[in-house]
Design a protein around this motif. Structure first.
Motif, mmCIF file in Angstrom:
data_model
loop_
_atom_site.group_PDB
_atom_site.id
_atom_site.type_symbol
_atom_site.label_atom_id
_atom_site.label_comp_id
_atom_site.label_asym_id
_atom_site.label_seq_id
_atom_site.Cartn_x
_atom_site.Cartn_y
_atom_site.Cartn_z
ATOM 1 N N LEU A 43 0.844 -1.195 0.000
ATOM 2 C CA LEU A 43 0.000 0.000 0.000
ATOM 3 C C LEU A 43 0.879 1.244 0.000
ATOM 4 O O LEU A 43 1.674 1.465 0.918
ATOM 5 C CB LEU A 43 -0.904 0.002 1.233
ATOM 6 C CG LEU A 43 -1.789 1.239 1.429
ATOM 7 C CD1 LEU A 43 -2.765 1.404 0.273
ATOM 8 C CD2 LEU A 43 -2.538 1.145 2.758
ATOM 9 N N THR A 44 0.734 2.061 -1.044
ATOM 10 C CA THR A 44 1.527 3.289 -1.178
ATOM 11 C C THR A 44 0.610 4.502 -1.101
ATOM 12 O O THR A 44 -0.561 4.419 -1.512
ATOM 13 C CB THR A 44 2.285 3.299 -2.525
ATOM 14 O OG1 THR A 44 2.961 4.554 -2.679
ATOM 15 C CG2 THR A 44 1.341 3.117 -3.697
ATOM 16 N N PRO A 45 1.119 5.633 -0.622
ATOM 17 C CA PRO A 45 0.306 6.856 -0.675
ATOM 18 C C PRO A 45 0.113 7.356 -2.100
ATOM 19 O O PRO A 45 -0.760 8.175 -2.354
ATOM 20 C CB PRO A 45 1.128 7.859 0.147
ATOM 21 C CG PRO A 45 2.075 7.047 0.947
ATOM 22 C CD PRO A 45 2.370 5.841 0.119
ATOM 23 N N GLY A 46 0.978 6.919 -3.033
ATOM 24 C CA GLY A 46 0.822 7.331 -4.419
ATOM 25 C C GLY A 46 2.093 7.908 -5.000
ATOM 26 O O GLY A 46 3.139 7.969 -4.356
ATOM 27 N N VAL A 47 1.978 8.348 -6.231
ATOM 28 C CA VAL A 47 3.154 8.758 -7.001
ATOM 29 C C VAL A 47 3.814 10.011 -6.460
ATOM 30 O O VAL A 47 4.979 10.298 -6.783
ATOM 31 C CB VAL A 47 2.796 8.966 -8.484
ATOM 32 C CG1 VAL A 47 2.334 7.672 -9.112
ATOM 33 C CG2 VAL A 47 1.722 10.044 -8.634
ATOM 34 N N VAL A 97 -0.768 -1.093 -4.559
ATOM 35 C CA VAL A 97 -2.119 -0.537 -4.495
ATOM 36 C C VAL A 97 -2.100 0.794 -3.748
ATOM 37 O O VAL A 97 -1.206 1.074 -2.950
ATOM 38 C CB VAL A 97 -3.090 -1.503 -3.793
ATOM 39 C CG1 VAL A 97 -3.161 -2.828 -4.534
ATOM 40 C CG2 VAL A 97 -2.686 -1.731 -2.336
ATOM 41 N N GLU A 98 -3.125 1.597 -4.032
ATOM 42 C CA GLU A 98 -3.383 2.802 -3.265
ATOM 43 C C GLU A 98 -4.653 2.573 -2.462
ATOM 44 O O GLU A 98 -5.370 1.578 -2.663
ATOM 45 C CB GLU A 98 -3.508 3.994 -4.206
ATOM 46 C CG GLU A 98 -2.237 4.256 -5.010
ATOM 47 C CD GLU A 98 -2.350 5.491 -5.900
ATOM 48 O OE1 GLU A 98 -3.201 6.350 -5.605
ATOM 49 O OE2 GLU A 98 -1.581 5.574 -6.871
ATOM 50 N N GLY A 99 -4.956 3.504 -1.578
ATOM 51 C CA GLY A 99 -6.115 3.331 -0.723
ATOM 52 C C GLY A 99 -7.402 3.116 -1.493
ATOM 53 O O GLY A 99 -8.264 2.325 -1.100
ATOM 54 N N ARG A 100 -7.534 3.794 -2.620
ATOM 55 C CA ARG A 100 -8.758 3.665 -3.415
ATOM 56 C C ARG A 100 -8.891 2.297 -4.049
ATOM 57 O O ARG A 100 -9.965 1.943 -4.555
ATOM 58 C CB ARG A 100 -8.775 4.739 -4.496
ATOM 59 C CG ARG A 100 -7.594 4.641 -5.456
ATOM 60 C CD ARG A 100 -7.499 5.833 -6.359
ATOM 61 N NE ARG A 100 -6.309 5.776 -7.202
ATOM 62 C CZ ARG A 100 -5.920 6.759 -7.998
ATOM 63 N NH1 ARG A 100 -6.632 7.868 -8.064
ATOM 64 N NH2 ARG A 100 -4.820 6.641 -8.717
ATOM 65 N N ASP A 101 -7.813 1.518 -4.062
ATOM 66 C CA ASP A 101 -7.877 0.163 -4.630
ATOM 67 C C ASP A 101 -8.368 -0.860 -3.617
ATOM 68 O O ASP A 101 -8.577 -2.020 -3.974
ATOM 69 C CB ASP A 101 -6.483 -0.267 -5.123
ATOM 70 C CG ASP A 101 -5.947 0.651 -6.205
ATOM 71 O OD1 ASP A 101 -6.746 1.040 -7.080
ATOM 72 O OD2 ASP A 101 -4.742 0.983 -6.160
#
Length: 532
Positions: A223-227, A247-251
């Motif tokens: 789980l990553t915060p994003g790019v 994955v990100e939280g929305r996934d």
């Protein structure tokens, strides 16, 4: 290379390569000899090859909001087998004590009742989270990954701080080694350097070992915060190397205390989340309600035993720099051992006597915020101006619990490329440990960070620092049985067994291809996602 070293000016403290007489230390002799024939022009060509490789592969980090190539100095740091053995034992000892501490403070709290660590010290830590109570790890491991920062002021290594929340930097350890192997292949032919590339497989094994009971072939995600996160390169790198979904939280979605991953083929149950999202943003139901990078309900799912969050929620209490001062006492309390890697001399400024001792000496000490990271908020007294010292004095007096003070350690120096010459620059070392609940394995190397500014003691990449490949020289036996350099197939070095487990059991080592292949398979038996 001889030309590059002609004007090398020795610093006052410990030089990693040269002894006080100017002769190369034993672990550096072969490297020093091999590089004598390298001209400045050829060295510049190899630097250009390094830059092209990093640019092609997008090996970057974020500095002041700007994406930059990760700075790798081509002159490696070398540790002998004996030096590494001591570090490995000391890091393992520390990780085991911190594991016991975290289990205790989120459980019975015996160490608090016995007065070894003051209860107030724990409960006032920024990253102590009461919602973490009741979340019991399946295999007892709360610290799957640890990064312990070490410095060497003289021959002795000291611990500067502990990182058992979301330590970063391992991707650069592996990529630095790969780059060095491409740029200086002849050096790896003449040196017995222990490999570092088993880390992703070791980590995946530890994550799978932490999966809830009955998971069968567990599904692991990162789980990553994003790019836009400064460590996104590392998140993508580790996910790719482990063969797991990034994955990100929305996934993710949580229903009935079960976590699912959205995919083009529908929802898939998730068993282990290796999160690189801070606690505060991980679950809006328990922490920051405005977070959009977490997964609502994931902590309840973990408490119900349906998903494992790695590293565990609440680990940040052990990263608190005031709690750090008690780690030697934890080691003695839990393990009954003397500390192998001592702390840097540190003053607890919430203690009136230690505060009174430190305040008149701020210009001689290093002041750190207890919940800081990345070098932010650090004030180095001997290098600070009057205004800066006055500011930190006021901040300490307003909230002594929020600060510690440490004696200045003259970090060791290592030859580092500065322009067309090699000059001494200060370095530290972050070894990484992986804990699968039965064994602690320390990557033979770690991230050597280097302060690129002359005289600076701030080595953090986020503050403009660089890095070096860290070579751990193998013993003769390890050389016959283990892998050398990078990308040479063989067997990895053994992990250190956790006390209480069978020490005679052979370590099977990682199996990258096998576990990655298994990870890509859909679960054999998995309940359907409940309807919304």
């Amino acid at each position: 290379m001889g030309d590059l070293l002609d004007e090398y000016a020795f610093a006052a403290g410990w030089d990693e390569m040269f002894d006080p007489t100017g002769a190369p230390r034993p672990s550096y002799r072969a490297l020093h000899q091999a590089l004598q024939v390298l001209s400045a022009e050829e060295f510049a060509n190899r630097c250009a090859a390094r830059d092209r490789a990093f640019l092609d592969q997008g090996i970057t980090f974020s500095h002041s909001g700007e994406e930059r190539l990760f700075p790798l100095d081509l002159f490696p740091r070398v540790l002998s087998a004996g030096e590494w053995s001591h570090i490995e034992k000391g890091v393992t000892q520390r990780v085991l004590a911190l594991e016991r501490f975290l289990d205790d403070v989120y459980g019975e709290g015996q160490i608090l009742r016995d007065g070894i660590v003051p209860r107030r010290c724990v409960t006032t830590a920024t990253h102590f989270h009461r919602p973490a109570f009741g979340v019991q790890p399946v295999n007892g491991a709360r610290v799957q990954v640890a990064g312990i920062d070490l410095v060497r002021g003289d021959e002795q290594f000291h611990v500067l701080e502990d990182n058992v929340r979301t330590p970063s930097g391992i991707s650069y350890v592996i990529e630095n080694r790969r780059a060095m192997a491409r740029v200086f292949p002849e050096l790896f032919a003449s040196h017995r350097v222990r490999p570092v590339d088993a880390y992703p497989a070791r980590l995946l094994e530890a994550l799978r070992a932490a999966a809830p009971a009955g998971a069968g072939e567990p599904t692991v995600v990162l789980l990553t915060p994003g790019v836009y996160n400064s460590a996104y390169f590392e998140h993508a790198f580790l996910a790719r190397q482990m063969g797991v979904e990034l994955v990100e939280g929305r996934d993710l979605v949580c229903r009935e205390n079960l976590v699912y991953m959205r995919s083009t083929e529908g929802e898939q149950r998730v068993d282990v989340v290796y999160r690189r999202v801070d606690d505060d943003f991980l679950d809006p139901l328990h922490f920051r309600s405005d977070s959009v990078v977490g997964c609502p309900g994931i902590l309840n799912a973990a408490r119900a035993g349906n998903v494992t969050i790695a590293n565990a929620v609440g680990n940040g209490v052990a990263d608190d720099k005031l709690v750090y001062t008690y780690v030697p006492a934890m080691i003695e309390y839990y393990l009954g051992e003397k500390t192998l890697l001592p702390n840097v001399t540190t003053y607890r400024l919430e203690d009136p006597d230690q505060l009174a001792h430190a305040l008149p000496r701020l210009d001689q000490l290093v002041m750190k915020p207890v919940d800081g990271s990345g070098g932010y908020g650090l004030v180095i007294g001997p290098q600070a101006g009057d205004e800066e010292l006055a500011g930190v004095r006021a901040a300490i007096q307003a909230d002594p619990r929020a600060w510690i003070a440490q004696e200045v350690v003259r970090l060791s120096t290592s030859p580092t490329q500065v322009g067309d010459r090699l000059k001494p620059r200060h370095v530290d070392l972050r070894p990484f440990a992986v804990n699968d609940g039965e064994r602690v394995w320390v990557v033979p190397g770690g991230l050597t960070r280097v302060a690129l500014v002359e005289g600076s003691l701030v080595v953090n990449s986020s503050q403009g620092g660089g890095s070096k490949d860290t070579w751990v020289l193998a013993t003769t036996d390890a050389g016959r049985n283990g892998r050398m350099g990078a990308g040479v197939p063989g067997q990895a070095a053994p992990a250190t067994p956790v006390p209480g487990h069978d020490v005679t059991q052979l370590d099977p080592g990682p199996a990258v291809a096998q576990v990655a292949q298994q990870q890509q398979q859909p679960p054999a038996t998995r309940p359907e996602a409940p309807a919304c």
